[in-house]
Write a protein that holds these residues in place. Structure first.
Motif, PDB file in Angstrom:
ATOM      1  N   ARG A  36       0.832  -1.206   0.000  1.00  0.00           N
ATOM      2  CA  ARG A  36       0.000   0.000   0.000  1.00  0.00           C
ATOM      3  C   ARG A  36       0.869   1.260   0.000  1.00  0.00           C
ATOM      4  NH1 ARG A  36      -3.406  -3.365   3.143  1.00  0.00           N
ATOM      5  NH2 ARG A  36      -2.441  -2.697   5.108  1.00  0.00           N
ATOM      6  N   LYS A  37       1.996   1.206   0.717  1.00  0.00           N
ATOM      7  CA  LYS A  37       2.916   2.347   0.714  1.00  0.00           C
ATOM      8  C   LYS A  37       3.499   2.576  -0.673  1.00  0.00           C
ATOM      9  CE  LYS A  37       4.367   2.331   5.567  1.00  0.00           C
ATOM     10  NZ  LYS A  37       5.518   2.186   6.508  1.00  0.00           N
ATOM     11  N   LYS A  38       3.618   1.487  -1.434  1.00  0.00           N
ATOM     12  CA  LYS A  38       4.137   1.600  -2.807  1.00  0.00           C
ATOM     13  C   LYS A  38       3.073   2.075  -3.792  1.00  0.00           C
ATOM     14  CE  LYS A  38       6.857  -1.297  -4.680  1.00  0.00           C
ATOM     15  NZ  LYS A  38       7.445  -2.507  -5.286  1.00  0.00           N
ATOM     16  N   GLY A  39       1.842   2.218  -3.305  1.00  0.00           N
ATOM     17  CA  GLY A  39       0.773   2.701  -4.171  1.00  0.00           C
ATOM     18  C   GLY A  39      -0.174   1.635  -4.679  1.00  0.00           C
ATOM     19  N   TRP A  40      -0.014   0.392  -4.218  1.00  0.00           N
ATOM     20  CA  TRP A  40      -0.915  -0.679  -4.640  1.00  0.00           C
ATOM     21  C   TRP A  40      -2.264  -0.536  -3.940  1.00  0.00           C
ATOM     22  CZ3 TRP A  40       1.163  -6.214  -5.685  1.00  0.00           C
ATOM     23  CH2 TRP A  40       2.314  -6.159  -6.475  1.00  0.00           C
ATOM     24  N   ASP A  41      -3.325  -0.809  -4.663  1.00  0.00           N
ATOM     25  CA  ASP A  41      -4.663  -0.882  -4.085  1.00  0.00           C
ATOM     26  C   ASP A  41      -4.907  -2.343  -3.710  1.00  0.00           C
ATOM     27  OD1 ASP A  41      -7.338  -1.018  -3.471  1.00  0.00           O
ATOM     28  OD2 ASP A  41      -8.043   0.095  -5.207  1.00  0.00           O
ATOM     29  N   THR A  42      -4.628  -2.680  -2.443  1.00  0.00           N
ATOM     30  CA  THR A  42      -4.681  -4.081  -2.020  1.00  0.00           C
ATOM     31  C   THR A  42      -6.105  -4.573  -1.771  1.00  0.00           C
ATOM     32  OG1 THR A  42      -4.355  -3.425   0.292  1.00  0.00           O
ATOM     33  CG2 THR A  42      -2.387  -3.981  -0.992  1.00  0.00           C
ATOM     34  N   GLU A  43      -7.083  -3.689  -1.800  1.00  0.00           N
ATOM     35  CA  GLU A  43      -8.463  -4.107  -1.559  1.00  0.00           C
ATOM     36  C   GLU A  43      -9.258  -4.337  -2.836  1.00  0.00           C
ATOM     37  OE1 GLU A  43     -10.547  -1.571   1.106  1.00  0.00           O
ATOM     38  OE2 GLU A  43      -9.086  -1.791   2.728  1.00  0.00           O
ATOM     39  N   ASN A  44      -8.907  -3.611  -3.913  1.00  0.00           N
ATOM     40  CA  ASN A  44      -9.739  -3.664  -5.115  1.00  0.00           C
ATOM     41  C   ASN A  44      -9.018  -4.077  -6.386  1.00  0.00           C
ATOM     42  OD1 ASN A  44     -12.168  -2.469  -3.790  1.00  0.00           O
ATOM     43  ND2 ASN A  44     -10.813  -0.686  -3.588  1.00  0.00           N
ATOM     44  N   GLU A  45      -7.747  -3.726  -6.525  1.00  0.00           N
ATOM     45  CA  GLU A  45      -7.050  -3.912  -7.799  1.00  0.00           C
ATOM     46  C   GLU A  45      -5.995  -5.007  -7.780  1.00  0.00           C
ATOM     47  OE1 GLU A  45      -7.746  -2.516 -10.661  1.00  0.00           O
ATOM     48  OE2 GLU A  45      -9.373  -1.288  -9.848  1.00  0.00           O
ATOM     49  N   MET A  46      -5.412  -5.255  -6.640  1.00  0.00           N
ATOM     50  CA  MET A  46      -4.321  -6.230  -6.546  1.00  0.00           C
ATOM     51  C   MET A  46      -4.781  -7.612  -7.017  1.00  0.00           C
ATOM     52  SD  MET A  46      -2.099  -7.141  -3.139  1.00  0.00           S
ATOM     53  CE  MET A  46      -3.470  -7.943  -2.289  1.00  0.00           C
ATOM     54  N   CYS A  47      -3.957  -8.265  -7.801  1.00  0.00           N
ATOM     55  CA  CYS A  47      -4.329  -9.544  -8.425  1.00  0.00           C
ATOM     56  C   CYS A  47      -3.350 -10.651  -8.032  1.00  0.00           C
ATOM     57  CB  CYS A  47      -4.329  -9.409  -9.948  1.00  0.00           C
ATOM     58  SG  CYS A  47      -5.548  -8.235 -10.586  1.00  0.00           S
ATOM     59  N   MET A  48      -3.903 -11.776  -7.606  1.00  0.00           N
ATOM     60  CA  MET A  48      -3.077 -12.940  -7.251  1.00  0.00           C
ATOM     61  C   MET A  48      -3.025 -13.910  -8.419  1.00  0.00           C
ATOM     62  SD  MET A  48      -3.324 -15.475  -3.942  1.00  0.00           S
ATOM     63  CE  MET A  48      -2.656 -14.231  -2.838  1.00  0.00           C
ATOM     64  N   SER A  49      -1.881 -14.536  -8.580  1.00  0.00           N
ATOM     65  CA  SER A  49      -1.681 -15.505  -9.654  1.00  0.00           C
ATOM     66  C   SER A  49      -1.042 -16.762  -9.092  1.00  0.00           C
ATOM     67  CB  SER A  49      -0.774 -14.912 -10.735  1.00  0.00           C
ATOM     68  OG  SER A  49      -0.435 -15.882 -11.700  1.00  0.00           O
ATOM     69  N   TYR A  50      -1.341 -17.889  -9.727  1.00  0.00           N
ATOM     70  CA  TYR A  50      -0.712 -19.161  -9.369  1.00  0.00           C
ATOM     71  C   TYR A  50      -0.127 -19.784 -10.635  1.00  0.00           C
ATOM     72  CZ  TYR A  50      -3.545 -18.739  -5.134  1.00  0.00           C
ATOM     73  OH  TYR A  50      -4.124 -18.292  -3.973  1.00  0.00           O
ATOM     74  N   VAL A  51       1.074 -20.294 -10.505  1.00  0.00           N
ATOM     75  CA  VAL A  51       1.714 -21.019 -11.600  1.00  0.00           C
ATOM     76  C   VAL A  51       2.221 -22.335 -11.031  1.00  0.00           C
ATOM     77  CG1 VAL A  51       3.511 -21.025 -13.367  1.00  0.00           C
ATOM     78  CG2 VAL A  51       2.391 -18.871 -12.747  1.00  0.00           C
ATOM     79  N   CYS A  52       1.890 -23.437 -11.713  1.00  0.00           N
ATOM     80  CA  CYS A  52       2.284 -24.763 -11.251  1.00  0.00           C
ATOM     81  C   CYS A  52       3.417 -25.309 -12.122  1.00  0.00           C
ATOM     82  CB  CYS A  52       1.086 -25.707 -11.299  1.00  0.00           C
ATOM     83  SG  CYS A  52       1.454 -27.399 -10.777  1.00  0.00           S
ATOM     84  N   PHE A  53       4.428 -25.853 -11.471  1.00  0.00           N
ATOM     85  CA  PHE A  53       5.578 -26.438 -12.161  1.00  0.00           C
ATOM     86  C   PHE A  53       5.688 -27.915 -11.782  1.00  0.00           C
ATOM     87  CE2 PHE A  53       6.403 -22.020 -11.091  1.00  0.00           C
ATOM     88  CZ  PHE A  53       6.846 -21.463 -12.283  1.00  0.00           C
ATOM     89  N   GLU A  54       6.067 -28.753 -12.744  1.00  0.00           N
ATOM     90  CA  GLU A  54       6.327 -30.168 -12.502  1.00  0.00           C
ATOM     91  C   GLU A  54       7.600 -30.578 -13.222  1.00  0.00           C
ATOM     92  OE1 GLU A  54       1.854 -32.141 -11.906  1.00  0.00           O
ATOM     93  OE2 GLU A  54       3.010 -32.552 -13.721  1.00  0.00           O
ATOM     94  N   GLY A  55       8.282 -31.565 -12.646  1.00  0.00           N
ATOM     95  CA  GLY A  55       9.477 -32.092 -13.300  1.00  0.00           C
ATOM     96  C   GLY A  55      10.580 -32.361 -12.303  1.00  0.00           C
ATOM     97  N   SER A  56      11.797 -32.431 -12.800  1.00  0.00           N
ATOM     98  CA  SER A  56      12.950 -32.608 -11.913  1.00  0.00           C
ATOM     99  C   SER A  56      13.185 -31.313 -11.150  1.00  0.00           C
ATOM    100  CB  SER A  56      14.198 -32.946 -12.741  1.00  0.00           C
ATOM    101  OG  SER A  56      14.550 -31.835 -13.560  1.00  0.00           O
ATOM    102  N   LYS A  57      13.932 -31.410 -10.065  1.00  0.00           N
ATOM    103  CA  LYS A  57      14.232 -30.209  -9.278  1.00  0.00           C
ATOM    104  C   LYS A  57      14.962 -29.165 -10.118  1.00  0.00           C
ATOM    105  CE  LYS A  57      14.309 -32.325  -4.680  1.00  0.00           C
ATOM    106  NZ  LYS A  57      15.107 -32.617  -3.460  1.00  0.00           N
ATOM    107  N   ALA A  58      15.861 -29.635 -10.974  1.00  0.00           N
ATOM    108  CA  ALA A  58      16.624 -28.705 -11.803  1.00  0.00           C
ATOM    109  C   ALA A  58      15.710 -28.000 -12.809  1.00  0.00           C
ATOM    110  CB  ALA A  58      17.736 -29.456 -12.534  1.00  0.00           C
TER     111      ALA A  58
END
Length: 567
Positions: A363-385
């Motif tokens: 919020r100090k950086k200017g983000w609107d954490t109540e209305n505009e902020m967007c969460m994303s998820y990305v899933c990865f599979e495979g070897s650790k490398a």
């Protein structure tokens, strides 16, 4: 291999809602949810008492129209124990799980329900059933898990002929696996969890996980062109299903599980998505993959929707191959955060404090954490490398788009709870709130326009109706050319008399907006009857004529799930 089961052992929903009674939505362990619900739709949970669980005995269930002679003949094919015509089984199989279906079931609107449910165990039994149905002019409706939200398994209210639901739940085996080719022959009646359990025991996965996974079947996925959460890596069902066996009254059609098809118009593609209009899918040959060594879901946060979309587009065009990418817009992110449970231990309290500190910083950086902020998820599979390389590449893309990396903690919670949302809809209906979804596919060039215009249309319709409501969206199922937008809405209604009218007005406004901006009528929820009003806009009048001619030629008596896709 599964042991043989009888009809009454086949998994099914409760008659009035999603799943079984042992799982329900709770709000009392989610401290932010009551305030959120009150601010968005005026629902004061502290003062409301959910309607009591419906009792089938409170309603009059119409008698079966199946005559004694027909019943005896059909029972003779599968055995007396595998033809059920008691009230509860007939009601369960007369409705999918759309808002309209659930509302009708919960209010005892049984104007037309199926007359019997039959459970075959083999292709031969299915063919005998269909041949009898056509010869004696009955109606057959194939039934997978009953999770349809598009009216695909719901009988026509004006149908006078006896209606037989064909439930393939006894046909549930992984028949064989071709290790060399990575193909598995599988009975179409197998439910998602049972399928994955059988494959996993041998080290394989099909990788198809739709929202309805726990209560849907392989045959239902193929018949409705399903898409799973992990389609970025594993593909949509049309990519996964390489061969089909379809039983018809006059024989069996099989398509070969081959990597290329140069045999004229594709019979295989014709059957996919046909919703029982061309016969009953009894077996699929599907692509399977060796189970990944490691799996991780990483959460990211963006200051707004446009920043997140830039990142999702860049990931789709990169050399990274995630299992899935998902971006929730501001309203959906706020909803998701309101669903967080009360911390149960010191670790949970620390996590909550870290989140609060982070949001204060943003919020100090200017983000609107109540209305505009967007969460994303990305899933990865495979070897650790491999996962490490891909995570590093995605982190750079996210940072360039203005986002931040949250880590695996929130992602793990999402992965654990991804199949629970339907129970919330049941809870809301008990409080006179209808919640539903509308999804569409669109190109990257039009995705932001579509997102914005559909929002405008939804709230304009609410203003016209003079009622409150809440709307949110996520992007998922990324492709080279575009992605899916999945909209969810919740709207309170004053009484049962206005519910269907208000719901239909809102749903139709949203769906029509998809067509105005060159979107699909649905990305992965089939046509059925609920999306049928837009089929001509989707494929054109000549396209509708071609489909209608096909179905009428192959089913001249309209005995096979009539009225679905095109009227």
């Amino acid at each position: 291999m599964n042991s043989p089961i009888s009809a009454r052992e086949v998994k099914r929903h409760k008659w009035w809602g999603w799943g079984l009674d042992d799982i329900t939505f709770r709000w009392d362990n989610k401290p932010a949810f009551p305030g959120f619900a009150k601010s968005k739709i005026g629902m004061d949970l502290e003062k409301l008492t959910p309607a009591p669980e419906p009792q089938l005995s409170d309603y009059e269930v119409p008698a079966s129209r199946l005559g004694a002679e027909d019943r005896a003949a059909l029972a003779g094919i599968v055995g007396e124990d595998n033809l059920l015509d008691d009230d509860e089984y007939r009601v369960v199989h007369s409705f999918g799980r759309s808002v309209i279906d659930l509302f009708r079931a919960r209010t005892g609107d049984f104007a037309r329900i199926v007359d019997a449910v039959i459970y075959p165990k083999s292709d031969d039994e299915v063919q005998q059933i269909l041949a009898y149905i056509v010869e004696h002019d009955l109606v057959a409706i194939p039934y997978g898990g009953g999770s349809s939200i598009s009216g695909s398994v719901t009988p026509n209210v004006n149908e006078k002929r006896p209606i037989i639901t064909i439930n393939l739940g006894r046909m549930r085996e992984v028949i064989s696996i071709d290790d060399t080719s990575g193909l598995a022959r599988v009975d179409a009646g197998v439910y998602g969890p049972d399928l994955e359990e059988q494959l996993n025991e041998l080290g394989w996965t099909m990788g198809h996980f739709p929202d309805s996974f726990t209560y849907s079947t392989l045959g239902g996925w193929a018949a409705t062109r399903s898409t799973g959460m992990q389609s970025d890596r594993y593909g949509d069902i049309e990519d996964i299903v390489r061969g089909l066996k379809v039983v018809r009254p006059d024989g069996i059609v099989e398509t070969k599980p081959i990597p290329g098809r140069d045999s004229g118009s594709s019979i295989h593609e014709m059957i996919l998505g046909s919703e029982g209009r061309l016969g009953v899918i009894t077996e699929c040959t599907v692509r399977v993959h060796r189970m990944a060594e490691n799996r991780v879901v990483i959460a990211y946060m963006f200051p707004d929707w446009e920043s997140g979309i830039r990142a999702m587009h860049a990931i789709a065009r990169s050399e990274v191959h995630p299992v899935f990418t998902r971006l929730s817009d501001g309203p959906e992110t706020a909803f998701s955060l309101s669903m967080l449970k009360e911390p149960k231990d010191k670790k949970g309290e620390i996590t909550r404090k870290v989140q609060d500190t982070l949001f204060a910083y943003l919020r100090k950086k200017g983000w609107d954490t109540e209305n505009e902020m967007c969460m994303s998820y990305v899933c990865f599979e495979g070897s650790k490398a491999q996962i490490s390389r891909e995570q590093a590449a995605v982190k750079k893309i996210v940072k360039k788009a203005g986002g931040i990396t949250l880590g695996a903690g929130p992602g793990a919670i999402y992965d654990q709870k991804k199949f629970d949302t339907p129970y919330l809809r049941d809870f809301l209906l008990g409080l006179n709130v209808f919640g539903d979804v509308s999804d569409t596919g669109t190109t990257w060039a039009r995705i932001n326009e579509m997102h914005s215009k559909v929002y405008d249309t939804f709230y304009a319709k609410l203003e016209e109706l003079g009622i409150p409501g809440f709307f949110f969206c996520h992007m998922s199922h990324s492709y080279h050319q575009g992605a899916c937008l999945y909209f969810t809405f919740a709207v309170p209604y004053a009484n049962n008399e206005v519910m269907l009218e208000q719901y239909t007005a809102i749903k139709h406004a949203v769906q029509s907006e998809f067509q105005k901006h060159a979107g699909t009528l649905s990305h992965h929820h089939a046509v059925g009857t609920e999306h049928q009003p837009w089929i001509e806009e989707e494929v054109g009048p000549l396209g509708v004529k071609m489909m209608r001619d096909l179905y009428e030629t192959q089913d001249p008596g309209k005995n096979l799930n009539p009225g679905k896709i095109v009227s």
